[in-house]
Design an enzyme around this catalytic site. Structure first.
Site, PDB file in Angstrom:
ATOM      1  N   TYR A 232      -7.727   5.664   7.395  1.00 17.70           N
ATOM      2  CA  TYR A 232      -8.603   6.011   6.277  1.00 17.70           C
ATOM      3  C   TYR A 232      -9.348   4.785   5.721  1.00 17.70           C
ATOM      4  CZ  TYR A 232      -6.767  10.774   5.386  1.00 17.70           C
ATOM      5  OH  TYR A 232      -6.443  12.105   5.455  1.00 17.70           O
ATOM      6  N   GLY A 233      -8.847   3.593   6.014  1.00 13.40           N
ATOM      7  CA  GLY A 233      -9.319   2.393   5.329  1.00 13.40           C
ATOM      8  C   GLY A 233     -10.803   2.114   5.426  1.00 13.40           C
TER       9      GLY A 233
ATOM     10  N   CYS B  11      -0.233   6.315   0.166  1.00 11.08           N
ATOM     11  CA  CYS B  11      -1.363   5.711   0.869  1.00 11.08           C
ATOM     12  C   CYS B  11      -2.202   4.995  -0.176  1.00 11.08           C
ATOM     13  CB  CYS B  11      -2.183   6.794   1.573  1.00 11.08           C
ATOM     14  SG  CYS B  11      -3.725   6.216   2.324  1.00 11.08           S
ATOM     15  N   ASN B  12      -2.361   3.692  -0.016  1.00  5.36           N
ATOM     16  CA  ASN B  12      -3.130   2.938  -1.002  1.00  5.36           C
ATOM     17  C   ASN B  12      -4.598   3.310  -0.998  1.00  5.36           C
ATOM     18  OD1 ASN B  12      -1.488   0.402  -2.306  1.00  5.36           O
ATOM     19  ND2 ASN B  12      -0.614   1.018  -0.348  1.00  5.36           N
TER      20      ASN B  12
ATOM     21  N   GLU C  47      -0.473   2.035  14.281  1.00 11.32           N
ATOM     22  CA  GLU C  47      -0.581   3.421  14.750  1.00 11.32           C
ATOM     23  C   GLU C  47      -0.604   3.512  16.282  1.00 11.32           C
ATOM     24  OE1 GLU C  47      -0.792   6.449  13.179  1.00 11.32           O
ATOM     25  OE2 GLU C  47      -0.462   5.613  11.176  1.00 11.32           O
TER      26      GLU C  47
ATOM     27  N   CYS D 205      -0.744  -1.781   1.512  1.00 10.55           N
ATOM     28  CA  CYS D 205      -0.907  -0.643   2.423  1.00 10.55           C
ATOM     29  C   CYS D 205       0.489  -0.283   2.889  1.00 10.55           C
ATOM     30  CB  CYS D 205      -1.799  -1.014   3.612  1.00 10.55           C
ATOM     31  SG  CYS D 205      -1.868   0.256   4.908  1.00 10.55           S
ATOM     32  N   THR D 206       0.822   0.990   2.851  1.00 12.09           N
ATOM     33  CA  THR D 206       2.201   1.376   3.160  1.00 12.09           C
ATOM     34  C   THR D 206       2.533   1.219   4.644  1.00 12.09           C
ATOM     35  OG1 THR D 206       1.517   3.711   3.285  1.00 12.09           O
ATOM     36  CG2 THR D 206       2.411   2.924   1.185  1.00 12.09           C
ATOM     37  N   HIS D 207       1.531   1.008   5.504  1.00 10.07           N
ATOM     38  CA  HIS D 207       1.800   0.673   6.899  1.00 10.07           C
ATOM     39  C   HIS D 207       2.334  -0.757   7.052  1.00 10.07           C
ATOM     40  CE1 HIS D 207      -0.747   4.162   7.827  1.00 10.07           C
ATOM     41  NE2 HIS D 207      -0.396   4.048   9.093  1.00 10.07           N
TER      42      HIS D 207
ATOM     43  N   ASP E 100       0.443  10.582   3.610  1.00 12.90           N
ATOM     44  CA  ASP E 100      -0.179   9.328   4.043  1.00 12.90           C
ATOM     45  C   ASP E 100      -1.188   9.638   5.141  1.00 12.90           C
ATOM     46  OD1 ASP E 100      -0.535   6.463   4.159  1.00 12.90           O
ATOM     47  OD2 ASP E 100       0.535   6.507   6.061  1.00 12.90           O
ATOM     48  N   SER E 101      -2.092   8.677   5.369  1.00  9.97           N
ATOM     49  CA  SER E 101      -3.107   8.845   6.411  1.00  9.97           C
ATOM     50  C   SER E 101      -2.495   8.796   7.803  1.00  9.97           C
ATOM     51  CB  SER E 101      -4.168   7.743   6.287  1.00  9.97           C
ATOM     52  OG  SER E 101      -3.569   6.472   6.428  1.00  9.97           O
TER      53      SER E 101
END
Length: 233
Positions: free
Chosen positions: A45-46, A76-77, A161, A195-197, A13-14
């Site tokens: 990354y988005g 990570c989408n 983050e 988004c996995t976040h 993932d980012s």
């Protein structure tokens, strides 16, 4: 599974959002070892270009291959939307045609339409995932009758983050983007956290979503999909 495990499964993932996927993978596949790589130094990354996301993702996939993984999950989408297909088609045949890289968008879109009674779904994702239209394309393959609405939430990953969950600023941006999305149609009855976040903001999200609206997180879906994949392959 009857086959004895031999290699760890890589999860990329980012940042640390992919840990929401890793948690479910470990729960569903307790006999397997996993190596997690989060590119926190270059997150998020988005907002990055297709070429940059592809370059960063390929570099991390190769690192996981070097660490012994023969299968890597892009948890990570944005990477799944912008880099997965290129890596699968262009790079894997040269690196090792027996290695595999899988994403999180396909398993999500294969079943997402089953959750919606009204056949109207909202997608909450990064700007990169929204602009790629990957969810629109994939959902149309499996559920062409669906109406799909998207909302980019560029501040959500930085909030997570930077450990700002629960602050007034986090609530402001969560409420703002949910209002924007739900204002597009009163018939939206299902939200995909693309988004996995975003599951890390789930409690904040629930405060601003009607109780009748289903909220889909990807961890269990991706884990169940991987179990099925490993059994078939």
């Amino acid at each position: 599974m009857s086959q004895q495990k031999s290699y760890p499964i890589g999860v990329f993932d980012s940042g640390f959002g992919g840990l929401t996927i890793l948690k479910e993978l470990k729960h569903h596949l307790p006999a397997h070892d996993f190596i997690y790589l989060g590119d926190n130094a270059r997150a998020p990354y988005g907002s990055r270009s297709f070429d940059t996301v592809y370059e960063y993702t390929l570099e991390c996939v190769k690192k996981l291959f070097d660490m012994g993984c023969r299968l890597v999950i892009l948890a990570c989408n944005t990477a799944s939307a912008k880099a997965l297909r290129s890596i699968q088609q262009k790079d894997l045949p040269n690196i090792d045609p027996n290695r595999r890289v899988l994403g999180v968008i396909r398993p999500t879109t294969e079943i997402a339409g089953k959750f919606s009674t009204n056949k109207e779904i909202g997608i909450l994702a990064t700007y990169g995932t929204v602009s790629s239209e990957s969810y629109l394309i994939e959902l149309n393959k499996f559920f062409p009758e669906l109406k799909v609405y998207q909302e980019a939430c560029p501040m959500w990953v930085p909030i997570i983050e930077n450990d700002e969950i629960g602050t007034a600023g986090a609530e402001f941006f969560v409420q703002r983007h949910l209002h924007n999305l739900l204002s597009k149609s009163s018939s939206i009855d299902t939200l995909i956290l693309g988004c996995t976040h975003y599951p890390l903001l789930l409690e904040e999200i629930k405060k601003h979503v009607p109780a009748s609206v289903k909220i889909i997180t990807q961890g269990e879906i991706v884990a169940a999909g991987l179990v099925d994949y490993l059994q078939r392959h």
